[in-house]
Design a protein around this motif. Structure first.
Motif, PDB file in Angstrom:
ATOM      1  N   ASN A 125      46.569  49.713  44.124  1.00  0.00           N
ATOM      2  CA  ASN A 125      47.677  49.579  43.180  1.00  0.00           C
ATOM      3  C   ASN A 125      47.408  50.338  41.873  1.00  0.00           C
ATOM      4  OD1 ASN A 125      45.832  47.965  41.838  1.00  0.00           O
ATOM      5  ND2 ASN A 125      47.043  46.075  41.992  1.00  0.00           N
ATOM      6  N   GLU A 127      44.892  49.835  39.776  1.00  0.00           N
ATOM      7  CA  GLU A 127      44.128  49.041  38.811  1.00  0.00           C
ATOM      8  C   GLU A 127      42.636  49.388  38.897  1.00  0.00           C
ATOM      9  OE1 GLU A 127      42.794  44.364  38.262  1.00  0.00           O
ATOM     10  OE2 GLU A 127      44.619  44.827  39.391  1.00  0.00           O
ATOM     11  N   SER A 164      40.839  46.430  48.249  1.00  0.00           N
ATOM     12  CA  SER A 164      42.275  46.138  48.217  1.00  0.00           C
ATOM     13  C   SER A 164      42.740  45.326  49.418  1.00  0.00           C
ATOM     14  CB  SER A 164      43.071  47.446  48.144  1.00  0.00           C
ATOM     15  OG  SER A 164      42.820  48.111  46.925  1.00  0.00           O
ATOM     16  N   LEU A 170      44.109  41.999  44.111  1.00  0.00           N
ATOM     17  CA  LEU A 170      45.356  42.673  43.753  1.00  0.00           C
ATOM     18  C   LEU A 170      46.258  41.800  42.903  1.00  0.00           C
ATOM     19  CD1 LEU A 170      46.145  44.379  47.175  1.00  0.00           C
ATOM     20  CD2 LEU A 170      45.297  45.468  45.099  1.00  0.00           C
TER      21      LEU A 170
END
Length: 171
Positions: A125, A127, A164, A170
């Motif tokens: 994502n 991050e 992930s 997440l």
């Protein structure tokens, strides 16, 4: 005509899908660390995550016997890879003794480090998760090699993809 045989699925007793995912994540990340050590010839590799105060070891392969294990912490102000957390860029030192900013770093001296690499890890994502780092008590000119750097970038991306898979990362 024979009917196709469905694939065999084995779930160890007492484990649910999330627990199996966590086990697979750890096994996959351990394999990444083994590959890093094989490629670089270094003796310590770890994946760690930062919190407000510390770098926290998540997975460790410690052939140097530094005493770090999963859950070990290093305060951010003395973690070598803090710059990676701040700038989200790799930190590469084939010969730490040649780097005036790090050759007298407390952990370089404490652990007798001579070579170091740290790569940022990002989840799918986008991050920032933490770092993939490796080190040795001797210089490692291989860290200056473009193919080694490209491989380390791939290992870092693979680690991010494996991390992930666990929905708790997440959030």
């Amino acid at each position: 005509m024979h009917q196709p045989v469905p694939p065999v699925q084995y779930t160890p007793p007492g484990l649910d899908w999330l627990e199996l995912q966590a086990i697979n994540e750890v096994e996959g990340l351990s394999n990444v660390l083994q590959l890093v050590l094989l490629l670089t010839g270094l003796k310590f590799a770890a994946i760690g995550k930062f919190n407000e105060e510390n770098w926290v070891a998540y997975i460790v392969n410690d052939e140097m016997h530094l005493g770090l294990e999963p859950g070990s912490t290093i305060p951010n102000e003395v973690a070598i890879c803090t710059k990676v957390m701040q700038e989200h860029t790799p930190l590469i030192m084939p010969r730490i003794s040649d780097d005036p900013a790090y050759r007298s770093h407390p952990n370089v001296i404490k652990f007798g480090l001579q070579a170091y690499i740290s790569m940022p890890i990002f989840l799918i994502n986008g991050e920032f998760f933490g770092t993939l780092c490796a080190t040795a008590p001797y210089p490692a000119d291989v860290l200056g090699n473009e193919k080694t750097l490209d491989s380390m970038k791939l290992f870092s991306r693979l680690a991010g993809q494996l991390l992930s898979l666990n929905p708790s990362h997440l959030q």
